[in-house]
Motif scaffolding. Structure first.
Motif, short mmCIF file in Angstrom:
data_model
loop_
_atom_site.label_atom_id
_atom_site.label_comp_id
_atom_site.label_asym_id
_atom_site.label_seq_id
_atom_site.Cartn_x
_atom_site.Cartn_y
_atom_site.Cartn_z
N PRO A 292 -21.61 5.11 23.88
CA PRO A 292 -22.76 4.10 24.32
C PRO A 292 -23.76 3.31 22.68
CG PRO A 292 -23.93 5.98 24.70
CD PRO A 292 -22.65 6.57 24.37
N ARG A 293 -23.95 2.06 23.10
CA ARG A 293 -25.11 1.42 22.00
C ARG A 293 -25.97 0.28 22.45
NH1 ARG A 293 -21.16 1.95 16.94
NH2 ARG A 293 -19.38 2.85 17.94
N ASP A 294 -26.97 1.39 23.35
CA ASP A 294 -27.48 0.79 24.08
C ASP A 294 -28.57 1.65 23.86
OD1 ASP A 294 -27.71 2.91 25.75
OD2 ASP A 294 -26.97 2.06 27.28
N GLY A 295 -28.89 2.71 22.62
CA GLY A 295 -30.75 2.85 22.42
C GLY A 295 -30.10 4.55 23.44
N SER A 296 -29.60 4.74 23.88
CA SER A 296 -29.36 5.92 24.94
C SER A 296 -28.87 6.96 23.78
CB SER A 296 -28.37 6.23 26.12
OG SER A 296 -28.47 5.19 26.86
N PRO A 297 -30.05 8.07 23.78
CA PRO A 297 -29.70 9.19 22.99
C PRO A 297 -28.62 9.88 23.27
CG PRO A 297 -31.70 9.65 24.77
CD PRO A 297 -31.13 8.18 24.44
N ILE A 298 -27.49 10.73 23.01
CA ILE A 298 -26.29 11.17 22.65
C ILE A 298 -26.06 12.33 21.84
CG2 ILE A 298 -25.53 9.13 23.85
CD1 ILE A 298 -23.74 9.08 21.34
N LEU A 299 -25.35 13.24 21.63
CA LEU A 299 -25.17 14.54 20.85
C LEU A 299 -23.93 13.49 19.68
CD1 LEU A 299 -24.78 17.52 22.76
CD2 LEU A 299 -26.90 16.31 21.49
N LEU A 300 -24.26 13.89 18.12
CA LEU A 300 -23.71 13.13 17.92
C LEU A 300 -23.18 14.31 17.10
CD1 LEU A 300 -25.71 10.20 16.21
CD2 LEU A 300 -22.76 10.07 17.50
N TRP A 301 -21.74 14.62 16.71
CA TRP A 301 -20.60 15.39 15.34
C TRP A 301 -21.35 14.86 13.84
CZ3 TRP A 301 -15.34 17.20 16.11
CH2 TRP A 301 -15.27 17.98 14.67
N ILE A 302 -21.89 15.09 12.93
CA ILE A 302 -21.40 14.21 11.40
C ILE A 302 -21.10 15.11 10.86
CG2 ILE A 302 -23.33 13.45 10.32
CD1 ILE A 302 -23.92 11.63 13.04
N GLN A 303 -20.36 14.28 10.08
CA GLN A 303 -19.43 14.50 8.65
C GLN A 303 -20.01 13.82 7.67
OE1 GLN A 303 -15.76 15.78 9.14
NE2 GLN A 303 -15.75 16.13 7.19
N ASP A 304 -20.71 13.71 7.13
CA ASP A 304 -21.04 13.00 5.33
C ASP A 304 -20.98 13.91 4.32
OD1 ASP A 304 -21.50 10.94 3.81
OD2 ASP A 304 -23.18 10.54 4.41
N ASP A 305 -19.87 13.85 3.40
CA ASP A 305 -20.09 14.98 2.38
C ASP A 305 -20.99 14.86 1.37
OD1 ASP A 305 -17.86 16.67 3.76
OD2 ASP A 305 -16.37 15.63 2.35
N GLU A 306 -21.71 13.57 1.16
CA GLU A 306 -22.30 12.82 -0.12
C GLU A 306 -23.88 13.46 0.30
OE1 GLU A 306 -21.98 9.18 -1.32
OE2 GLU A 306 -19.34 9.51 -1.45
N ALA A 307 -23.88 13.34 1.83
CA ALA A 307 -25.50 13.99 2.01
C ALA A 307 -25.14 14.57 3.21
CB ALA A 307 -25.73 12.23 2.70
N PRO A 308 -24.73 16.05 4.05
CA PRO A 308 -24.60 16.17 5.07
C PRO A 308 -26.48 16.31 5.90
CG PRO A 308 -24.91 18.27 3.57
CD PRO A 308 -24.43 16.89 3.02
N PRO A 309 -26.13 15.87 7.01
CA PRO A 309 -27.30 16.02 7.75
C PRO A 309 -27.94 18.23 7.68
CG PRO A 309 -25.73 16.13 9.15
CD PRO A 309 -25.10 15.97 8.52
#
Length: 78
Positions: free
Chosen positions: A13-30
């Motif tokens: 959803p791209r309406d501002g609803s909060p969701i769980l995200l699985w993020i993968q960014d090797d340069e700046a990992p969360p």
């Protein structure tokens, strides 16, 4: 909606609803690869991005960093 498995970011959803995200960014990992985020749009540059919440400060990520998403779990009736 299917729960319990990661869904493709294109269906998020791209309406501002909060969701769980699985993020993968090797340069700046969360701190945590699975976190809560919302879709936001920069009104000046008209660019959309994921705003991810963390203990330090909010971060921004783009679709290429999202490996999947899930709706937030529902709170059972008290």
């Amino acid at each position: 909606m299917t729960t319990g498995r990661w869904l493709d970011v294109s269906a998020a959803p791209r309406d501002g609803s909060p969701i769980l995200l699985w993020i993968q960014d090797d340069e700046a990992p969360p701190d945590f690869p699975v976190t809560v985020g919302v879709w936001e749009t920069d009104t000046i540059f008209e660019v959309g991005f994921w705003r991810v919440f963390s203990a330090r400060a909010p971060s921004t990520y783009f679709d290429q960093h999202v490996r999947g998403w899930m709706p937030l779990p529902r709170v059972p009736n008290a």
